[in-house]
Design an enzyme around this catalytic site. Structure first.
Site, PDB file in Angstrom:
ATOM      1  CD  GLN A  96      -1.161  -0.261   3.707  1.00  0.00           C
ATOM      2  OE1 GLN A  96      -1.427   0.661   4.464  1.00  0.00           O
ATOM      3  NE2 GLN A  96      -1.674  -1.486   3.849  1.00  0.00           N
ATOM      4  CG  HIS A  98      -0.464   5.733   3.746  1.00  0.00           C
ATOM      5  ND1 HIS A  98      -1.595   4.952   3.762  1.00  0.00           N
ATOM      6  CD2 HIS A  98       0.442   5.092   4.528  1.00  0.00           C
ATOM      7  CE1 HIS A  98      -1.392   3.895   4.519  1.00  0.00           C
ATOM      8  NE2 HIS A  98      -0.159   3.954   4.996  1.00  0.00           N
ATOM      9  CD  GLU A 133       1.480   3.437   8.122  1.00  0.00           C
ATOM     10  OE1 GLU A 133       0.284   3.756   8.183  1.00  0.00           O
ATOM     11  OE2 GLU A 133       1.872   2.323   7.720  1.00  0.00           O
ATOM     12  CG  HIS A 262       4.249   1.042   3.542  1.00  0.00           C
ATOM     13  ND1 HIS A 262       3.778   2.214   3.006  1.00  0.00           N
ATOM     14  CD2 HIS A 262       3.339   0.683   4.501  1.00  0.00           C
ATOM     15  CE1 HIS A 262       2.667   2.574   3.621  1.00  0.00           C
ATOM     16  NE2 HIS A 262       2.371   1.651   4.523  1.00  0.00           N
ATOM     17  NE  ARG A 281      -6.348  -2.104   1.360  1.00  0.00           N
ATOM     18  CZ  ARG A 281      -7.184  -1.162   1.791  1.00  0.00           C
ATOM     19  NH1 ARG A 281      -7.793  -0.372   0.909  1.00  0.00           N
ATOM     20  NH2 ARG A 281      -7.407  -1.014   3.078  1.00  0.00           N
TER      21      ARG A 281
END
Length: 399
Positions: A96, A98, A133, A262, A281
């Site tokens: 995926q 972001h 994250e 990642h 994804r």
């Protein structure tokens, strides 16, 4: 300060034993993937200030400045800007990426204007926020992070000896970095599914064989073979081979910024992120894959995985430095006889005990003992002294 009651999310990829072991509970036999700590409306933590359990997001909504502090509200709005988790991967998560903040805002506005329900399976943007994250390993933790350099990716693919992978290796050798990575990822994700399934099967067999040999990519081949056995025939298996494989040791971390592809493969860790659900994804999932939007978001540049290790201050705080302000994660390793650690009170905090036990004491003398796996919310303006014989992670914001 308030003890948190938290919820475990039972995603299919979760470990059946890691979170129960952390919490000291009996395994149920079902996957237990993520323990959520925070005020995300999907699964908020609960606190009890004497009038019964209440969702933390509702408590914050009722008095945001009192709970979060004026600086955090001015910077991030009237909500807790981060979500803290314990993540236990028993099998690989989806590959995926972001979006950055501007992409998230534009994508969310576009899908809202087109009337796509937020819970629709083909919706890309659940909110208007970005989702940087970080994962800190509590045990050896395997993952994929960022693109390999094209020459290295070409060598890894060529080493499998699969004829249908040779065109990809040739492109990686012949094109400039960004163009090569884009062209190969696009080709993999848009290839005929039946043809690609045959390629994945052949690559899986080769990776399994090479993992048992003492070659330069043996550990990476073992990781890719593990992924492939969980997702037979999935084009994401070949896409994963374009990424860096990394094994974190306990205490080491990975920071994952916008546009960096990642995947987590296996292990137990403390994860922190901006409070968002936005995920695009690339594969290794039965969920929706929007290839054109994915290709618009991905940053096609080779990167080092950038394993992070904490920097220790004179006060004993071990800080994991990141380039964003929505979260700040550090840890304290405490031992009997050492002086108390005084935690700053300007911003809201969540404290999580991951080893032994830790004691929180507020300025008015009240105390809270956290055992392994337990956590607490400390509102802004409340000063806390930390003592004990164990390890505590501290999550807050920069404001």
């Amino acid at each position: 300060m308030d003890r948190l009651t938290n919820t475990v999310r039972p995603y299919a990829w979760g470990s059946t034993t890691a979170i129960p072991e952390l919490l000291g509970t009996e395994p149920t036999g079902e996957p237990q993937a993520e323990l959520w700590m925070g005020a995300h409306p999907g699964t908020p933590s609960r606190i009890d200030r004497g009038s019964g359990p209440a969702a933390l997001n509702d408590v914050i909504d009722a008095a945001p400045s009192a709970e979060l502090g004026a600086p955090a509200v001015a910077r991030f709005g009237p909500r807790l800007a981060f979500l803290l988790k314990v993540l236990a991967a028993g099998s690989p998560l989806s590959l995926q990426v972001h979006p950055d903040l501007a992409q998230a805002q534009a994508g969310f506005a576009d899908e809202e204007a087109r009337g796509i329900p937020v819970d629709a399976p083909h919706r890309n943007y659940k909110d208007a926020n970005h989702k940087p994250e970080m994962i800190v390993a509590l045990a050896p933790f395997d993952g994929l992070c960022g693109f390999r350099h094209p020459a290295e990716a070409a060598a890894l693919l060529a080493g499998l000896g699969v004829d249908s992978l040779k065109p990809y290796a040739d492109i990686l050798h012949a094109r400039p970095e960004s163009a090569a990575l884009r062209e190969v990822l696009t080709a993999v994700l848009t290839a005929d599914r039946e043809t690609m399934a045959g390629t994945v099967t052949a690559a899986t067999e080769a990776a399994t064989r090479l993992a048992a040999e003492d070659g330069p990519h043996a550990a990476a081949y073992a990781a890719y073979a593990s992924i492939a056995h969980g997702y037979p025939g999935d084009p994401g298996v070949i896409a994963a081979m374009l990424l860096n494989y990394v094994r974190l040791q306990p205490g080491e971390a990975l920071y994952l910024g916008a546009g960096v592809p990642h995947a987590y493969i296996a292990g137990l860790g403390v994860e922190i992120m901006a409070n968002s659900d936005n995920v695009l994804r690339c594969g290794l999932t039965p969920k929706h894959i929007d290839v054109p939007e994915l290709l618009r978001i991905v940053r096609f540049e080779a990167t080092d995985p950038g394993v992070l290790r904490p920097e220790t201050s004179a006060e004993g705080e071990e800080l994991y430095e990141t380039p964003i302000d929505e979260f700040r994660l550090s840890r304290y390793i405490l031992a009997p006889g050492t002086g108390p650690r005084l935690l700053a009170d300007r911003t809201p905090q969540i404290l999580l005990c991951t080893e032994g036990s830790v004691r929180l004491q507020s300025a008015d003398g009240s105390e809270l003992l956290l055992a392994r796996g337990e956590s607490a919310f400390v509102p802004a303006g409340e000063q806390v002294r930390l003592t004990g014989d164990g390890t505590a992670f501290r999550a807050t914001v920069v404001a």
